[in-house]
Each structure stands twice: as structure tokens, then as C-alpha cells.
Design an enzyme around this catalytic site. Sequence first.
Site, PDB file in Angstrom:
ATOM      1  N   THR A 147      -2.907   9.161  -5.430  1.00  0.00           N
ATOM      2  CA  THR A 147      -2.030   8.841  -6.412  1.00  0.00           C
ATOM      3  C   THR A 147      -2.404   8.973  -8.060  1.00  0.00           C
ATOM      4  O   THR A 147      -1.581   9.261  -8.725  1.00  0.00           O
ATOM      5  CB  THR A 147      -1.710   7.324  -6.203  1.00  0.00           C
ATOM      6  OG1 THR A 147      -1.394   7.072  -4.750  1.00  0.00           O
ATOM      7  CG2 THR A 147      -0.306   6.716  -7.072  1.00  0.00           C
ATOM      8  N   ASP A 205       0.897  -1.329   0.129  1.00  0.00           N
ATOM      9  CA  ASP A 205      -0.070  -0.236  -0.031  1.00  0.00           C
ATOM     10  C   ASP A 205       0.782   1.371  -0.052  1.00  0.00           C
ATOM     11  O   ASP A 205       0.479   2.535  -0.374  1.00  0.00           O
ATOM     12  CB  ASP A 205      -0.978   0.047   1.156  1.00  0.00           C
ATOM     13  CG  ASP A 205      -1.989   1.044   1.244  1.00  0.00           C
ATOM     14  OD1 ASP A 205      -2.630   1.172   0.266  1.00  0.00           O
ATOM     15  OD2 ASP A 205      -2.103   1.956   2.238  1.00  0.00           O
ATOM     16  N   LEU A 224      -8.446   6.289   0.132  1.00  0.00           N
ATOM     17  CA  LEU A 224      -8.455   7.468  -0.966  1.00  0.00           C
ATOM     18  C   LEU A 224      -6.943   7.681  -1.395  1.00  0.00           C
ATOM     19  O   LEU A 224      -6.830   8.517  -2.266  1.00  0.00           O
ATOM     20  CB  LEU A 224      -8.695   8.874  -0.210  1.00  0.00           C
ATOM     21  CG  LEU A 224     -10.502   8.897   0.439  1.00  0.00           C
ATOM     22  CD1 LEU A 224     -10.359  10.151   1.050  1.00  0.00           C
ATOM     23  CD2 LEU A 224     -11.406   8.989  -0.933  1.00  0.00           C
ATOM     24  N   ARG A 225      -6.217   6.805  -1.178  1.00  0.00           N
ATOM     25  CA  ARG A 225      -4.931   6.828  -1.714  1.00  0.00           C
ATOM     26  C   ARG A 225      -4.842   6.806  -3.185  1.00  0.00           C
ATOM     27  O   ARG A 225      -3.949   7.293  -3.910  1.00  0.00           O
ATOM     28  CB  ARG A 225      -3.871   5.947  -1.102  1.00  0.00           C
ATOM     29  CG  ARG A 225      -3.469   6.191   0.358  1.00  0.00           C
ATOM     30  CD  ARG A 225      -2.028   5.634   0.514  1.00  0.00           C
ATOM     31  NE  ARG A 225      -1.475   5.958   1.831  1.00  0.00           N
ATOM     32  CZ  ARG A 225      -1.780   5.066   3.087  1.00  0.00           C
ATOM     33  NH1 ARG A 225      -2.267   3.784   2.769  1.00  0.00           N
ATOM     34  NH2 ARG A 225      -1.184   5.421   4.207  1.00  0.00           N
ATOM     35  N   GLY A 226      -5.980   5.901  -3.791  1.00  0.00           N
ATOM     36  CA  GLY A 226      -6.057   5.655  -5.067  1.00  0.00           C
ATOM     37  C   GLY A 226      -6.398   6.871  -5.846  1.00  0.00           C
ATOM     38  O   GLY A 226      -5.574   7.135  -6.817  1.00  0.00           O
TER      39      GLY A 226
END
Length: 335
Positions: free
Chosen positions: A278, A192, A273-275
Site C-alpha cells: 500500500t 485491513d 506485507l500489505r503495508g
Amino acid sequence: MPFPFSAIVGQDEMKRALLISAVDPRIGGVMVFGDRGTGKSTAARALSALLPPMLAIAGCRYNCAPEEAHRCPDKCSETKGAKAAKVPVPFVDLPLGATEDRVLGALDLERALGRGEKAFEPGLLARAHRGYLYIDEINLLEDHLVDLLLDVAASGENLVEREGLSVRHPARFVLIGSGNPEEGELRPQLLDRFGLSVEVKTPQDIEQRIEIMRRCDALERDGANFMATWADADAKIVRRLAKGKKALPNVAMPEATLTDAATLCMAVGADGLRGELTLMRAARAYAALEGAKSAERKHLRAVAPMALRHRLRRDVLDETGSTVRIDRALTELFG
């Protein structure tokens, strides 16, 4: 000398991901999974020769930038005659068998035994600050080293307290990992932390395989001439990277592109929400690399698989791979 980056045959997604990470290190590094002998380590090490030099305090063991010298454990800003100089961006290999002391740093035994002084000897994390830390076969890395990397990656600092020493220093680096999925999966917590994930496969095109043999043979027979042949092509990539890094702060991110990113992440069921973050950063970096003034849908589509494939939950009702699911969602949403 590393194999020239521009001489690597095929593996376009892997090369694109590495260049994007060089334009914007905040993306969070690159994980490259795939078959053995597909150029994973070659591409990662070739990238090191393309990185424009950075400004650092001359002789600093922690690669301090001039503006952060006051945080340096060596107090390099107070050293008489210390000044900033352009130095190569560090590219550090972390061996699988490295000890904790080698990674974090430890007591300098030579000074302790010879002069009776307590002094800190920086480890690999200090050497990699403001540069790259590369781990080959990262899925075989011991759990205690994975835990250390997770802590440092989250905080951007390395804290060492042992043998009466207490040292804190910045440790911000781009993490590049490579591995073969047949030898074991990567821990989800570490996976991750990677911004981009790339899948590489053995080329199935006969012409590509022949060309790879030609170039490897040329390097083995006359390395100097082979490097000279590809020097101009690599120099163009260096200039492209430098322009991309300079242009990055001015690349616009339209509301329509942000909406596309959020819609896509919801459609594929990306965790957290990292998607989205990024995807936004990668699309902007790719636009800067391409010389565009704003990140558009085409940039988003180009980086979506590498930004999202490792963030999807396994769907028991859908046995297709993550890449297929993302491509399908892109087609359904954007045509």
C-alpha cells in the site's frame, strides 16, 4: 449537487487520501474515522463530482467495460446496437439498514410474477462496479453485511445463488467508509481491507471555524452562485486527477524508495506485507498527482501515516497512538 471539494476547509490529509484513491483504485479505498460534523461524508460525496467519466457499454446494468462485456450476465455485448459510451463513474451509498438482497441482488419479482420469467435484479454491488461504494457509520454495519463485503472485496466478483438462479458478475469498487470511533470499533478483518486510514478532528483554529460557517451559509443562501464560485477550482482538480491517472503507469519507483518503505514498515512493526504494498502504491499515486516522474522519499513520508496507522499492533509498553509512532519512526529513520 454535492458541496464543492475545493471549498472544504482544512482536513488536508482526508482530501489527499481521497484524491490518491481516485488516481489508483488498486490502493484499496479509504477509511475515515473522526469526530462528528467534521466533513467526512461531505468530502466523500464531493469526490464523486470530480471523477472523470469512464467508458462503459451503453445501458449495461453492471457498468461493463467494453473489454469485459463477454462476462456480463446480461450479455450486453450481444445486444443489437450496443456500443461503448462515456458515463459517470458510479458512486453508490450503502445504507446501514440495507437487506442482503438489496446489496447482492435478487430475483426480479415483477418479471417473475408478470411474465413467469426467472430474471436477476442487480444489487448495489453491481451498481458500484468500477466505481465507489460509500458506507457512512461503517462501524455500525451489521456483521452479515460485513462478511459479504469481505468476500466480494477479496475476489472482485459477486456470486448469487438463490431461487434457482446462479449469477456471477464482476464487482470491483473503491470502498470508502466513515465513522465515529466513539460508537464502536471496526472489525479488524474489514479495516485491513482499506488501503488508507485517515483520522479527522474538529478544527481548533478559530479562523478555520469561522470560514466553515461562512461557506456553509453562502451555500444555503444562494447555492447556484456558491457552486459557480468554486467551479473553476474543482475543474482544476478534475484536470489534475485526469493527468495523474494518465501518468501513473510511467511513474518510476526507485530501489531507494522501496528500501525506505520496507525499512519503515519493519521499524513500526506493521502486520503482514500489505503495508509495504500500500505504501508503494500510495507513494506512486501521490507522485503522479503531484506531476513527479518518480516516487521519492518525500512522497513516501506524505502517505506513510495514512497507509500504516491501521496496521500497527498495540504495544502494551508504548501507549502513544499509531500516528505518533509512525511520525517518530520517520524522524528517526529519515531525519
